[in-house]
Design an enzyme around this catalytic site. Sequence first.
Site, mmCIF file in Angstrom:
data_model
loop_
_atom_site.group_PDB
_atom_site.id
_atom_site.type_symbol
_atom_site.label_atom_id
_atom_site.label_comp_id
_atom_site.label_asym_id
_atom_site.label_seq_id
_atom_site.Cartn_x
_atom_site.Cartn_y
_atom_site.Cartn_z
ATOM 1 N N CYS A 1 -4.858 0.523 5.749
ATOM 2 C CA CYS A 1 -4.460 -0.877 5.886
ATOM 3 C C CYS A 1 -4.323 -1.278 7.355
ATOM 4 C CB CYS A 1 -3.174 -1.149 5.112
ATOM 5 S SG CYS A 1 -1.822 -0.029 5.488
ATOM 6 N N HIS A 2 -4.138 -0.297 8.238
ATOM 7 C CA HIS A 2 -4.058 -0.593 9.669
ATOM 8 C C HIS A 2 -5.381 -1.126 10.212
ATOM 9 C CE1 HIS A 2 -5.479 3.565 9.375
ATOM 10 N NE2 HIS A 2 -6.103 3.354 10.523
ATOM 11 N N ASN B 1 0.833 -1.201 0.000
ATOM 12 C CA ASN B 1 0.000 0.000 0.000
ATOM 13 C C ASN B 1 0.871 1.255 0.000
ATOM 14 O OD1 ASN B 1 -1.857 2.040 0.466
ATOM 15 N ND2 ASN B 1 -2.404 1.336 2.516
#
Length: 184
Positions: free
Chosen positions: A139-140, A131
């Site tokens: 994305c976390h 990413n």
Amino acid sequence: MSAQGIVLFETPIGPCGISWGARGITALQFPGESEAETRAELSLRFPEARPIEPPAFVTEAIAAIIALLEGADDDLTSIPLDPDHITPFNQRVYDVTRRIPPGQTLTYGEVAAAIGEPGAARAVGRALGENPYPIIIPCHRVLAAGGKMGGFSGTGGIATKRRILAIESRAKLDELPLFGGSSG
């Protein structure tokens, strides 16, 4: 893909960097050990980009990213991104991931199912590891099965992922009323 400009900006997790081109943001760089390292990482990825005054859409993106990392419930889905360097599979993963609201999570398997590839949880993990827009493509907010943290390619690894999720969770908790029921 080409980036025209880069700029560093201070956030609650350290100095981040951002690069952009004519079509939108090309990358967001998590903080390195120092501001110089953050700048070097971004410059390595985009050697043609120069530190220049950011246009309005970049300034607005920076403000929204800082606000989110300070605990605001900001929506980053309107930030324009330059997807020219993104594979079709990764783009589908990023489209689903980008729609996960702050304070909520999905698993790699749930993202895989949402893109119509229910057996592709590992491929989803690889895509999120690539990413180029962390925070903007959150994305976390994607976890391993059973709610485990899984991996995180950003500087600081899983500790950074936990920290960002904690910031977002606190923001969601702060929105809840102190006492349930009506005050009647």
